[in-house]
Design a protein around this motif. Structure first.
Motif, PDB file in Angstrom:
ATOM      1  N   GLU A 281       0.653  -1.133   0.104  1.00 21.60           N
ATOM      2  CA  GLU A 281      -0.039  -0.160  -0.002  1.00 21.60           C
ATOM      3  C   GLU A 281       0.891   1.290   0.130  1.00 21.60           C
ATOM      4  O   GLU A 281       0.325   2.349  -0.279  1.00 21.60           O
ATOM      5  CB  GLU A 281      -1.034  -0.218   1.194  1.00 21.60           C
ATOM      6  CG  GLU A 281      -2.042  -1.131   1.122  1.00 21.60           C
ATOM      7  CD  GLU A 281      -1.489  -2.371   1.645  1.00 21.60           C
ATOM      8  OE1 GLU A 281      -2.484  -3.273   1.472  1.00 21.60           O
ATOM      9  OE2 GLU A 281      -0.505  -2.622   1.843  1.00 21.60           O
TER      10      GLU A 281
ATOM     11  N   CYS B 226     -12.068   4.454   3.437  1.00 21.85           N
ATOM     12  CA  CYS B 226     -11.322   3.427   3.310  1.00 21.85           C
ATOM     13  C   CYS B 226     -11.447   3.059   1.627  1.00 21.85           C
ATOM     14  O   CYS B 226     -12.368   3.238   0.992  1.00 21.85           O
ATOM     15  CB  CYS B 226     -12.108   1.935   3.825  1.00 21.85           C
ATOM     16  SG  CYS B 226     -11.311   0.296   3.737  1.00 21.85           S
TER      17      CYS B 226
ATOM     18  N   ALA C 125     -10.751  -0.358   9.755  1.00 22.46           N
ATOM     19  CA  ALA C 125     -10.530   0.161   8.276  1.00 22.46           C
ATOM     20  C   ALA C 125     -10.719   1.641   8.017  1.00 22.46           C
ATOM     21  O   ALA C 125     -10.245   2.059   7.107  1.00 22.46           O
ATOM     22  CB  ALA C 125     -11.708  -0.332   7.625  1.00 22.46           C
TER      23      ALA C 125
ATOM     24  N   ARG D 201      -7.783   3.723   5.919  1.00 21.58           N
ATOM     25  CA  ARG D 201      -6.801   2.807   5.601  1.00 21.58           C
ATOM     26  C   ARG D 201      -6.956   2.122   3.958  1.00 21.58           C
ATOM     27  O   ARG D 201      -8.183   2.444   3.404  1.00 21.58           O
ATOM     28  CB  ARG D 201      -6.905   1.422   6.405  1.00 21.58           C
ATOM     29  CG  ARG D 201      -6.582   1.417   7.773  1.00 21.58           C
ATOM     30  CD  ARG D 201      -5.156   2.298   8.075  1.00 21.58           C
ATOM     31  NE  ARG D 201      -4.356   0.955   8.083  1.00 21.58           N
ATOM     32  CZ  ARG D 201      -3.215   1.155   8.030  1.00 21.58           C
ATOM     33  NH1 ARG D 201      -2.468   2.214   8.181  1.00 21.58           N
ATOM     34  NH2 ARG D 201      -2.286   0.127   8.352  1.00 21.58           N
TER      35      ARG D 201
ATOM     36  N   TYR E 181      -6.156  -0.838   1.298  1.00 22.05           N
ATOM     37  CA  TYR E 181      -6.123  -2.282   1.439  1.00 22.05           C
ATOM     38  C   TYR E 181      -5.796  -2.769  -0.039  1.00 22.05           C
ATOM     39  O   TYR E 181      -6.477  -2.485  -0.653  1.00 22.05           O
ATOM     40  CB  TYR E 181      -6.876  -2.978   2.119  1.00 22.05           C
ATOM     41  CG  TYR E 181      -7.025  -2.916   3.497  1.00 22.05           C
ATOM     42  CD1 TYR E 181      -6.269  -3.070   4.693  1.00 22.05           C
ATOM     43  CD2 TYR E 181      -8.343  -1.951   4.057  1.00 22.05           C
ATOM     44  CE1 TYR E 181      -6.391  -2.882   5.772  1.00 22.05           C
ATOM     45  CE2 TYR E 181      -8.521  -1.892   5.384  1.00 22.05           C
ATOM     46  CZ  TYR E 181      -7.480  -2.141   6.011  1.00 22.05           C
ATOM     47  OH  TYR E 181      -7.463  -2.016   7.636  1.00 22.05           O
TER      48      TYR E 181
ATOM     49  N   ARG F 172      -1.976  -6.816   4.460  1.00 27.95           N
ATOM     50  CA  ARG F 172      -2.436  -5.766   5.557  1.00 27.95           C
ATOM     51  C   ARG F 172      -3.965  -6.064   5.739  1.00 27.95           C
ATOM     52  O   ARG F 172      -4.470  -6.086   6.620  1.00 27.95           O
ATOM     53  CB  ARG F 172      -2.211  -4.446   5.047  1.00 27.95           C
ATOM     54  CG  ARG F 172      -2.916  -3.374   5.874  1.00 27.95           C
ATOM     55  CD  ARG F 172      -3.060  -1.848   5.218  1.00 27.95           C
ATOM     56  NE  ARG F 172      -1.620  -1.459   5.228  1.00 27.95           N
ATOM     57  CZ  ARG F 172      -1.323  -0.079   4.789  1.00 27.95           C
ATOM     58  NH1 ARG F 172      -2.456   0.647   4.441  1.00 27.95           N
ATOM     59  NH2 ARG F 172       0.066   0.354   5.155  1.00 27.95           N
TER      60      ARG F 172
ATOM     61  N   GLU G 162      -5.510  -6.892   9.426  1.00 26.85           N
ATOM     62  CA  GLU G 162      -6.036  -5.991  10.191  1.00 26.85           C
ATOM     63  C   GLU G 162      -7.712  -6.134   9.823  1.00 26.85           C
ATOM     64  O   GLU G 162      -8.378  -5.914  10.657  1.00 26.85           O
ATOM     65  CB  GLU G 162      -6.036  -4.529   9.564  1.00 26.85           C
ATOM     66  CG  GLU G 162      -4.611  -4.012   9.617  1.00 26.85           C
ATOM     67  CD  GLU G 162      -4.341  -2.411   9.499  1.00 26.85           C
ATOM     68  OE1 GLU G 162      -3.154  -2.121   9.479  1.00 26.85           O
ATOM     69  OE2 GLU G 162      -5.400  -1.997   8.882  1.00 26.85           O
TER      70      GLU G 162
END
Length: 326
Positions: free
Chosen positions: A128, A162, A243, A246, A248, A289, A293
Motif C-alpha cells: 500500500e 477506506c 478500516a 486505510r 488495502y 495488511r 487488520e
C-alpha cells in the motif's frame, strides 16, 4: 444502516447486494442503489434510485439519510466520459458525504491500474506504500485521481474513508475467456492480434491457451481477484473501525503465473499452449495488511480460479455479456 452503492448493476455491485441481503450481520440494514442506465431486481430492503453520478443534484438526493457508501461506479478507456464519472462523480459524492450528519463511512473500490498493473517493473511486492504510477491511458489516470481525492478529503475534513484496491476481477467463466484467441476474448491482451490469423484460427480450433512471458522471458505473473473474495473484503471493511483511513490491496494470495496456468490446463484438460512474448512485467500485490487488520482471507487460488471458470455452465437466461472489456 442505509448503504448507498454506486455501480450497483455491475459485476461487483450485483454480487455485493445479493451477499449483503442474505448476511445476518446486516439483517436490519437497507440498500439504496444508484443506477444510471441499467435496472436491478426489486427487494423489500432495496431502493433503486435513478440518476447520473456526474450530476450534483442527483447525488445530493441519493445521499439523503445515507450512513455508508460503497463506491463502485467506474469508466474504462472512454475519454469523453471518464472524468465525469470517476472524478466529478466521486467529488460530488464526497462533497455530499462530508456535509451529511448521517454519514459514517465511505468505501472506494480502487484498482491496481493506479500503480501501473503490469506495465512497470517493481523490485519487490507491491504494498500500500507503493507510489502511484498510472500507465498510458485515461482509465489508469482516473484510478490514481480517485485514490488521491479520497485521501485528501480524509485529510481535509476528517471523514471516515477506506480504499480497497483490487486487480482484475473475475466471476463465472471470465477467466476462461481471458485466454481466448477469438473475438470473445475478455480483456487484454487481445491474443489473436499477437499471432498470424492462421495461427489464431488454429489456436481457437485446438483450445490452445497463451503462455504469456514477461520482459525477462519468464512466465508472466499477474494479479487477479475473484468477485466472491472482493465482496467478502468489502463486507469485512464495512462498519469496521480497523478500516478507518486505510488502504488495502485485495487480491489472491499469489499472482496468476501463466506458466502454471498452461501446465494445469494441459494436465487437467489436455489443452496445448503457445508462448507469447511481451514487454510486460511480473508483479505481486501484497495483501497481508487486509488479512492482518480485517481478518479477511481470499478463498480462490489458481486452481480454483481455473476449475470454476471451466466448469461454469451458463443457463439460457444468463448470456455472456461484457459491459466493460476488462
Amino acid at each position: 444502516m442505509l448503504l448507498l452503492i454506486t455501480g450497483a448493476t455491475g459485476k461487483v455491485g450485483t454480487a455485493l447486494i445479493a451477499k449483503f441481503l442474505r448476511d445476518p450481520r446486516w439483517g436490519g440494514a437497507r440498500i439504496r442503489a444508484l443506477c444510471h442506465s441499467r435496472g436491478i431486481a426489486a427487494h423489500d430492503r432495496l431502493e433503486v434510485f435513478k440518476g447520473d453520478i456526474a450530476d450534483r443534484a442527483s447525488v445530493d438526493r441519493a445521499m439523503v439519510g445515507v450512513t455508508h457508501v460503497v463506491h463502485l461506479a467506474t469508466c474504462k478507456e472512454v475519454p469523453e466520459t471518464v472524468m465525469d464519472v470517476t472524478v466529478k462523480g466521486l467529488f460530488w459524492l464526497l462533497e455530499a458525504f462530508r456535509q451529511s450528519p448521517a454519514a459514517q463511512q465511505f468505501i472506494l473500490i480502487g484498482g491496481d491500474a493506479g500503480i501501473g498493473h503490469f506495465f512497470y517493473e517493481h523490485d519487490g511486492p507491491i504494498t500500500e506504500a507503493t507510489p502511484h504510477m498510472a500507465y498510458p491511458g485515461c482509465y489508469a489516470l482516473s484510478k490514481v485521481l480517485e485514490e488521491v481525492m479520497l485521501e485528501q478529503f480524509r485529510i481535509q475534513y476528517g471523514i471516515n474513508t477506506c480504499c480497497l484496491r483490487a486487480p482484475w476481477i473475475m466471476e463465472k467463466d471470465d477467466f476462461r475467456y481471458t485466454l481466448s484467441f477469438g473475438d470473445d476474448v475478455f480483456g487484454g491482451p487481445d491474443w489473436k492480434t499477437l499471432v498470424t490469423p492462421e495461427l489464431a484460427a488454429a489456436c481457437r480450433k485446438d483450445g490452445t491457451v497463451p503462455l504469456l512471458r514477461d520482459a525477462h522471458q519468464r512466465p508472466l505473473k499477474r494479479n487477479f481477484v475473484h468477485v466472491d473474495d472482493l465482496t467478502d473484503a468489502i463486507l469485512a471493511a464495512l462498519g469496521n473501525p480497523a478500516a478507518k483511513g486505510r488502504l488495502y490491496n485485495i487480491s489472491m494470495d499469489m499472482p496468476v503465473d501463466y506458466g502454471e496456468v498452461a501446465s494445469y490446463l494441459r494436465e487437467t484438460r489436455g489443452l496445448p499452449s503457445i508462448d507469447i512474448q511481451s514487454a510486460y512485467h511480473s508483479n505481486w500485490l501484497d495483501n497481508s495488511r487486509a488479512k492482518f487488520e480485517l481478518g479477511w482471507r481470499p478463498h480462490y487460488d489458481l486452481k480454483k480460479l481455473i476449475d470454476a471458470a471451466w466448469s461454469y455452465q451458463r443457463s439460457a437466461d444468463d448470456p455472456r455479456k461484457v459491459w466493460y472489456p476488462g
